[in-house]
Scaffold this motif. Structure first.
Motif, PDB file in Angstrom:
ATOM      1  N   UNK A 168     -16.534 -34.198 -13.942  1.00 19.63           N
ATOM      2  CA  UNK A 168     -15.977 -33.076 -13.194  1.00 19.63           C
ATOM      3  C   UNK A 168     -15.202 -33.595 -11.980  1.00 19.63           C
ATOM      4  N   UNK A 214     -13.672 -36.310 -11.562  1.00 18.41           N
ATOM      5  CA  UNK A 214     -12.421 -36.940 -11.977  1.00 18.41           C
ATOM      6  C   UNK A 214     -11.352 -35.898 -12.340  1.00 18.41           C
ATOM      7  N   UNK A 215     -11.756 -34.876 -13.092  1.00 20.92           N
ATOM      8  CA  UNK A 215     -10.760 -33.881 -13.529  1.00 20.92           C
ATOM      9  C   UNK A 215     -10.325 -32.968 -12.393  1.00 20.92           C
ATOM     10  N   UNK A 216     -11.153 -32.834 -11.363  1.00 16.98           N
ATOM     11  CA  UNK A 216     -10.850 -31.874 -10.308  1.00 16.98           C
ATOM     12  C   UNK A 216     -10.335 -32.585  -9.044  1.00 16.98           C
ATOM     13  N   UNK A 225     -19.324 -26.709 -14.882  1.00 15.11           N
ATOM     14  CA  UNK A 225     -19.179 -27.983 -14.159  1.00 15.11           C
ATOM     15  C   UNK A 225     -19.086 -29.204 -15.080  1.00 15.11           C
ATOM     16  N   UNK A 226     -19.214 -29.008 -16.385  1.00 12.67           N
ATOM     17  CA  UNK A 226     -19.023 -30.162 -17.276  1.00 12.67           C
ATOM     18  C   UNK A 226     -18.198 -29.831 -18.518  1.00 12.67           C
ATOM     19  N   UNK A 261     -14.401 -28.961 -18.063  1.00 11.40           N
ATOM     20  CA  UNK A 261     -13.599 -30.144 -17.681  1.00 11.40           C
ATOM     21  C   UNK A 261     -13.115 -30.909 -18.905  1.00 11.40           C
ATOM     22  N   UNK A 282     -10.270 -28.916 -20.539  1.00 13.92           N
ATOM     23  CA  UNK A 282      -9.024 -28.978 -19.761  1.00 13.92           C
ATOM     24  C   UNK A 282      -8.374 -30.354 -19.932  1.00 13.92           C
ATOM     25  N   UNK A 284      -6.570 -39.834 -14.126  1.00  8.58           N
ATOM     26  CA  UNK A 284      -7.831 -39.247 -13.694  1.00  8.58           C
ATOM     27  C   UNK A 284      -8.104 -37.905 -14.398  1.00  8.58           C
ATOM     28  N   UNK A 285      -7.080 -37.050 -14.475  1.00  6.41           N
ATOM     29  CA  UNK A 285      -7.302 -35.726 -15.082  1.00  6.41           C
ATOM     30  C   UNK A 285      -7.448 -35.809 -16.595  1.00  6.41           C
ATOM     31  N   UNK A 332      -8.764 -38.482 -18.269  1.00  2.51           N
ATOM     32  CA  UNK A 332      -9.767 -39.490 -18.643  1.00  2.51           C
ATOM     33  C   UNK A 332     -10.749 -38.980 -19.688  1.00  2.51           C
ATOM     34  N   UNK A 333     -11.234 -37.753 -19.512  1.00  4.80           N
ATOM     35  CA  UNK A 333     -12.254 -37.224 -20.422  1.00  4.80           C
ATOM     36  C   UNK A 333     -11.722 -36.975 -21.831  1.00  4.80           C
ATOM     37  N   UNK A 344     -12.813 -27.539  -2.545  1.00  9.47           N
ATOM     38  CA  UNK A 344     -13.518 -28.430  -3.476  1.00  9.47           C
ATOM     39  C   UNK A 344     -13.794 -29.787  -2.821  1.00  9.47           C
ATOM     40  N   UNK A 381     -17.311 -31.432  -3.347  1.00  7.96           N
ATOM     41  CA  UNK A 381     -17.436 -32.667  -4.127  1.00  7.96           C
ATOM     42  C   UNK A 381     -18.077 -33.796  -3.351  1.00  7.96           C
TER      43      UNK A 381
END
Lengths: 282, 282
Positions: free
Chosen positions: A213, A215-217, B180-181, B184, B187, B215-216, B218-219, B274, B278
């Motif tokens: 989270x 990382x994406x935010x 929160x997981x 992400x 997205x 970074x955005x 990565x997932x 945020x 964070x």
């Protein structure tokens, strides 16, 4: 040598720091619409002197690092007054409107349009850091419209900062950058918004958030002034990129609602190719 | 002491490594539906022995780390055969259906439902790393349904791994974790898809991508098998989170199309909160 940096945020400030290091004899003069930013930049040693618009006519190198929607207005005014051998460069995240604003300017050859692909999610003079540009890409547009000797001066500077150079047409630049940079910021801002809205009464919930989270935010911490300005300048391309992004999310939702988990698997597996593509991005 | 890890991917494999370090006398036995995974885990030293389902009846601790949609089927079968003082724990990213699957099981008290909030974008036995859980949060659901002595055994283990514990209801867990997981990941996958589709013939374009894009997106490297399974198990909550996310993106697009850049600025400024939220997430 006098170097003037106009706009003392993350990019302008970091350039000021690195140029001073690369060219210790340079006198680094800062200009910013915000007096507070100028004071902060002086205090932090990001710049050595506070300047005014009048100083531009004596400067050897002028860097414009203000929010992009102000560059197209500011740039012709700067070119109006610069010395014959001065080089003016902008570092805006969009390039087409900026190049267009000076296409017929008598001093067009004193200008070089650049976009250093570097940054963090922080902003203002306190975000300025050494070495931000090391190993990063700098995209230069319409290089052939810059005087040959001044091209060389600019390239020397970028080499001193450790940047690699790519040349590109400004219209193509704006199209592609909407996908690989601008869209990421929107996806991140709206992800942050969605989660904050849902969890507004339950701050504890963020204890559940992990590194994924974060990382994406991360980009949702970025400066609203910088980004509203970029979205304004690149409205057409950003709108189209966002349209395709929303369509893909809607398709994903449709597969989910239809219990088509094999379909979702295939979508994700196909997107895993991003692994290879991302190799090499720092 | 015999420790059996079922599912030798990122989470199961990393647990195997850390448990061996925390409890050097433990015999670490691995089970996986994929023979290749078992061989790889043995070769990499992630596990010490390859086991079969029959070994479960002699094990002291059993960790189920398979894709979540298989846990609700597997868990009752494991509980059917375990020793009276064995502790069985699952580490699935959803909790409601798993808890439900054993609510009336005669050995319910041998089970503890956990969700360690830890991971990387990599998968399979080769993704197993030491120290993955250090300083991370572990969410435990329905702790009161686990035998007191076995709760203690599990907590000792999590403490040895350096985890902090939070207790939560499984239904609330699944709702909040969707935001929160799980969201992400969607997205990020769809951002990757959108950019790959647009730039499929122009791999060079990714030279323009910076650390923000990396970074955005990565997932989007994550395992499709793991994630299709999570989306299946948490379909209701994920669908609702995705609906709100799409609505926020559409609102953003509307402001953009209406040239309401002050509105966009306000949206982004509000989401900048945020930053504070964070702080503290690693």
């Amino acid at each position: 040598m006098n170097v003037i940096v106009i706009g003392l945020g993350l990019i302008g400030g970091s350039l000021a720091l690195d140029i001073k290091k690369a060219l210790p004899n340079a006198k680094i003069i800062g200009i910013d619409a915000s007096e507070k930013h100028v004071e902060e930049a002086l205090l932090l040693g990001v710049i050595e002197h506070a300047g005014t618009f009048d100083d531009i006519k004596l400067a050897d190198r002028i860097i414009i690092a203000t929010p992009v929607n102000s560059i197209a207005t500011l740039l012709p005014q700067v070119l109006d007054v610069v010395k014959e051998d001065a080089i003016v460069l902008d570092v805006g995240s969009t390039k087409a409107a900026i190049c267009k604003s000076v296409e017929n300017h008598k001093r067009r050859r004193n200008f070089i349009a650049t976009h250093p692909i570097a940054g963090t999610e922080f902003s203002g003079p306190s975000a300025a850091i050494h070495g931000l540009f090391e190993g990063k890409t700098n995209i230069i547009c319409e290089v052939e419209k810059t005087a040959f000797k001044l091209q060389e001066k600019a390239l020397e500077l970028f080499r001193a900062l450790g940047m690699r150079i790519r040349y590109m047409d400004p219209v193509a630049h704006d199209t592609h950058i909407a996908y690989v940079s601008h869209l990421s910021h929107i996806s991140s801002f709206m992800l942050g918004k969605t989660v904050i809205e849902k969890e507004k009464d339950e701050r504890d919930i963020f204890d559940m958030a992990g590194s994924g989270f974060a990382s994406t935010v991360r980009l949702a911490k970025s400066s609203p002034t910088t980004w509203a300005s970029i979205f304004k300048e690149n409205k057409g391309n950003v709108t189209e990129a966002l349209r395709l992004y929303i369509a893909n999310l809607q398709h994903f939702q449709q597969l989910l609602e239809q219990d088509d988990f094999d379909g979702l698997h295939a979508e994700m597996q196909d997107t895993n190719r991003i692994k290879d593509i991302l190799n090499g991005i720092k």
